[in-house]
Design a protein around this motif. Structure first.
Motif, PDB file in Angstrom:
ATOM      1  N   THR A 140       0.836  -1.211   0.000  1.00 31.32           N
ATOM      2  CA  THR A 140       0.000   0.000   0.000  1.00 31.32           C
ATOM      3  C   THR A 140       0.862   1.250   0.000  1.00 31.32           C
ATOM      4  OG1 THR A 140      -1.807  -1.136   1.153  1.00 31.32           O
ATOM      5  CG2 THR A 140      -1.779   1.269   1.281  1.00 31.32           C
ATOM      6  N   TYR A 141       1.926   1.243   0.793  1.00 34.18           N
ATOM      7  CA  TYR A 141       2.844   2.391   0.854  1.00 34.18           C
ATOM      8  C   TYR A 141       3.512   2.597  -0.506  1.00 34.18           C
ATOM      9  CZ  TYR A 141       5.985   5.672   3.202  1.00 34.18           C
ATOM     10  OH  TYR A 141       6.654   6.802   3.605  1.00 34.18           O
ATOM     11  N   THR A 142       3.929   1.494  -1.109  1.00 32.68           N
ATOM     12  CA  THR A 142       4.551   1.534  -2.439  1.00 32.68           C
ATOM     13  C   THR A 142       3.572   2.090  -3.468  1.00 32.68           C
ATOM     14  OG1 THR A 142       5.843  -0.439  -1.860  1.00 32.68           O
ATOM     15  CG2 THR A 142       5.732   0.138  -4.203  1.00 32.68           C
ATOM     16  N   SER A 143       2.340   1.610  -3.401  1.00 30.48           N
ATOM     17  CA  SER A 143       1.304   2.041  -4.336  1.00 30.48           C
ATOM     18  C   SER A 143       1.036   3.540  -4.221  1.00 30.48           C
ATOM     19  CB  SER A 143       0.023   1.241  -4.079  1.00 30.48           C
ATOM     20  OG  SER A 143      -0.977   1.588  -5.008  1.00 30.48           O
ATOM     21  N   HIS A 144       1.036   4.049  -2.992  1.00 31.96           N
ATOM     22  CA  HIS A 144       0.831   5.488  -2.784  1.00 31.96           C
ATOM     23  C   HIS A 144       1.939   6.293  -3.456  1.00 31.96           C
ATOM     24  CE1 HIS A 144      -1.864   4.894   1.027  1.00 31.96           C
ATOM     25  NE2 HIS A 144      -2.524   4.734  -0.108  1.00 31.96           N
ATOM     26  N   PHE A 145       3.169   5.819  -3.349  1.00 33.55           N
ATOM     27  CA  PHE A 145       4.296   6.498  -3.996  1.00 33.55           C
ATOM     28  C   PHE A 145       4.106   6.525  -5.513  1.00 33.55           C
ATOM     29  CE2 PHE A 145       8.394   5.987  -6.220  1.00 33.55           C
ATOM     30  CZ  PHE A 145       9.022   7.180  -5.860  1.00 33.55           C
ATOM     31  N   ILE A 146       3.737   5.384  -6.071  1.00 33.43           N
ATOM     32  CA  ILE A 146       3.538   5.308  -7.528  1.00 33.43           C
ATOM     33  C   ILE A 146       2.420   6.253  -7.956  1.00 33.43           C
ATOM     34  CG2 ILE A 146       2.791   3.806  -9.425  1.00 33.43           C
ATOM     35  CD1 ILE A 146       4.163   1.474  -7.881  1.00 33.43           C
ATOM     36  N   HIS A 147       1.294   6.204  -7.241  1.00 32.35           N
ATOM     37  CA  HIS A 147       0.163   7.067  -7.601  1.00 32.35           C
ATOM     38  C   HIS A 147       0.519   8.542  -7.490  1.00 32.35           C
ATOM     39  CE1 HIS A 147      -3.023   4.225  -8.429  1.00 32.35           C
ATOM     40  NE2 HIS A 147      -2.662   3.506  -7.386  1.00 32.35           N
ATOM     41  N   GLN A 148       1.336   8.895  -6.492  1.00 32.17           N
ATOM     42  CA  GLN A 148       1.753  10.292  -6.338  1.00 32.17           C
ATOM     43  C   GLN A 148       2.577  10.740  -7.537  1.00 32.17           C
ATOM     44  OE1 GLN A 148       0.945  12.626  -3.768  1.00 32.17           O
ATOM     45  NE2 GLN A 148       1.726  13.884  -5.454  1.00 32.17           N
ATOM     46  N   GLN A 149       3.469   9.885  -7.991  1.00 32.69           N
ATOM     47  CA  GLN A 149       4.294  10.241  -9.153  1.00 32.69           C
ATOM     48  C   GLN A 149       3.444  10.330 -10.423  1.00 32.69           C
ATOM     49  OE1 GLN A 149       7.079  11.360  -8.272  1.00 32.69           O
ATOM     50  NE2 GLN A 149       6.711  10.507  -6.239  1.00 32.69           N
ATOM     51  N   LEU A 150       2.463   9.451 -10.557  1.00 32.82           N
ATOM     52  CA  LEU A 150       1.569   9.507 -11.720  1.00 32.82           C
ATOM     53  C   LEU A 150       0.731  10.783 -11.686  1.00 32.82           C
ATOM     54  CD1 LEU A 150       0.360   5.782 -11.907  1.00 32.82           C
ATOM     55  CD2 LEU A 150       2.089   6.911 -13.324  1.00 32.82           C
ATOM     56  N   SER A 151       0.312  11.165 -10.483  1.00 28.51           N
ATOM     57  CA  SER A 151      -0.450  12.406 -10.335  1.00 28.51           C
ATOM     58  C   SER A 151       0.400  13.615 -10.707  1.00 28.51           C
ATOM     59  CB  SER A 151      -0.946  12.543  -8.884  1.00 28.51           C
ATOM     60  OG  SER A 151      -1.621  13.770  -8.696  1.00 28.51           O
ATOM     61  N   ASN A 152       1.657  13.608 -10.240  1.00 27.63           N
ATOM     62  CA  ASN A 152       2.581  14.701 -10.576  1.00 27.63           C
ATOM     63  C   ASN A 152       2.783  14.786 -12.088  1.00 27.63           C
ATOM     64  OD1 ASN A 152       2.842  15.110  -7.855  1.00 27.63           O
ATOM     65  ND2 ASN A 152       4.883  14.178  -7.688  1.00 27.63           N
ATOM     66  N   LEU A 153       2.928  13.626 -12.718  1.00 22.79           N
ATOM     67  CA  LEU A 153       3.135  13.577 -14.162  1.00 22.79           C
ATOM     68  C   LEU A 153       1.909  14.113 -14.894  1.00 22.79           C
ATOM     69  CD1 LEU A 153       4.973  12.654 -16.493  1.00 22.79           C
ATOM     70  CD2 LEU A 153       3.881  10.404 -16.337  1.00 22.79           C
ATOM     71  N   HIS A 154       0.735  13.761 -14.415  1.00 21.12           N
ATOM     72  CA  HIS A 154      -0.518  14.215 -15.025  1.00 21.12           C
ATOM     73  C   HIS A 154      -0.620  15.741 -14.961  1.00 21.12           C
ATOM     74  CE1 HIS A 154      -4.690  14.118 -16.292  1.00 21.12           C
ATOM     75  NE2 HIS A 154      -5.013  14.859 -15.246  1.00 21.12           N
ATOM     76  N   HIS A 155      -0.237  16.312 -13.811  1.00 21.76           N
ATOM     77  CA  HIS A 155      -0.304  17.775 -13.652  1.00 21.76           C
ATOM     78  C   HIS A 155       0.690  18.471 -14.583  1.00 21.76           C
ATOM     79  CE1 HIS A 155      -3.272  17.805 -10.558  1.00 21.76           C
ATOM     80  NE2 HIS A 155      -2.539  17.151  -9.684  1.00 21.76           N
ATOM     81  N   LYS A 156       1.880  17.863 -14.727  1.00 13.24           N
ATOM     82  CA  LYS A 156       2.889  18.435 -15.617  1.00 13.24           C
ATOM     83  C   LYS A 156       2.403  18.463 -17.066  1.00 13.24           C
ATOM     84  CE  LYS A 156       7.051  17.213 -13.002  1.00 13.24           C
ATOM     85  NZ  LYS A 156       8.261  16.326 -12.982  1.00 13.24           N
ATOM     86  N   GLU A 157       1.772  17.332 -17.442  1.00 14.56           N
ATOM     87  CA  GLU A 157       1.290  17.228 -18.829  1.00 14.56           C
ATOM     88  C   GLU A 157       0.067  18.089 -19.061  1.00 14.56           C
ATOM     89  OE1 GLU A 157       0.715  13.066 -19.389  1.00 14.56           O
ATOM     90  OE2 GLU A 157       2.831  12.668 -19.832  1.00 14.56           O
ATOM     91  N   GLY A 158      -0.693  18.307 -17.955  1.00 11.22           N
ATOM     92  CA  GLY A 158      -1.891  19.134 -18.070  1.00 11.22           C
ATOM     93  C   GLY A 158      -1.538  20.596 -18.197  1.00 11.22           C
TER      94      GLY A 158
END
Length: 259
Positions: free
Chosen positions: A241-259
């Motif tokens: 779960t902790y690992t998954s949160h890290f991955i999701h945070q990076q995906l969210s950051n990437l989404h904001h950058k691309e947005g």
């Protein structure tokens, strides 16, 4: 960004094989990730002399090949123990384009190395008889508290009982290089998760490496009471779960950058 587009490349540790992480692989796939994972050279079902490598670069080259198999989209590298060291050295040497690095009890310092006389002897033997094999220090009860994993390991013929002198020298040399080349680690989000009761790797060296690497985003998480193989412990789903949160945070950051 959909998790379906995200690839996780898993690099297992020394003496073992990727088959010991089928539960983790299944969980990642169930959550929509593509998973790339196979046995490292000289281990598990891979080709070559078991327990032997001519050079640590064989691991780096193998990881590079796995990364090239990833589809377009975010990629995360997850390395456990010696696999964590191999991920560090891969990042330092070839600087692949990944969206995050996850290290689980990375082997940047070991607790039970060779004795001083054996250390000296290994340097000589590395030159004259590099394929000579010696017994490992690995015991299942030292890597996990999980009784079902211990029982399974006791019946697992793929777990190595010996490694070559060359393997040991390459392992030790690349631990040193992980520190020497600390500034070669590229600007990539990093998560290090360290077992709190690690009987295999030196947690203080893990902390030292973590504090030395200069990154704008890095996280250190210690898991109190857990043994070396945090993804094989009874609490592995908390680690996941902790690992998954890290991955999701990076995906969210990437989404904001691309947005």
């Amino acid at each position: 960004m959909s998790a379906v587009q995200t690839t996780i490349v898993i690099v297992h540790g020394a003496f073992e094989h990727i088959g010991r992480y089928q539960h983790l692989i299944k969980q990642l796939k169930d959550d929509g990730y593509k998973v790339i994972c196979r046995d490292l050279p000289g281990q598990g079902r891979s080709e070559g002399v078991k327990g032997h490598i001519d050079s640590f670069h064989q691991y780096i080259h193998t990881i590079e090949e796995w990364l090239q198999e990833a589809d377009e989209g975010p990629v995360f590298l997850l390395g456990h123990s010696m696999g964590g060291l191999a991920v560090i050295r891969t990042m330092q040497q070839i600087k692949p384009k990944v969206n995050g690095v996850i290290l689980a009890s990375p082997a940047v310092g070991i607790l039970e190395g060779a004795s001083k006389p054996m250390e000296v002897a290994s340097r000589m033997l590395n030159r004259v008889c590099p394929k000579l094999q010696v017994g490992t220090q690995l015991k299942s009860e030292k890597v996990t508290r999980n009784e079902s994993v211990r029982k399974r390991d006791g019946e697992d013929a793929l777990i190595l009982e010996k490694v070559s002198v060359r393997w040991y020298r390459e392992f030790q040399h690349n631990i040193q290089q992980a520190f020497v080349k600390i500034n070669e680690f590229p600007e990539v989000p990093l998560l290090i998760m360290q077992a709190g009761e690690d009987l295999m790797v030196d947690a203080e060296k893990t902390k030292e490496w973590f504090h030395s690497v200069d990154l704008s985003e890095k996280t250190y998480k210690e898991w109190p009471g857990l043994y070396h193989e945090i993804f094989n412990e009874p609490e592995w789903k908390q680690v996941y779960t902790y690992t998954s949160h890290f991955i999701h945070q990076q995906l969210s950051n990437l989404h904001h950058k691309e947005g």
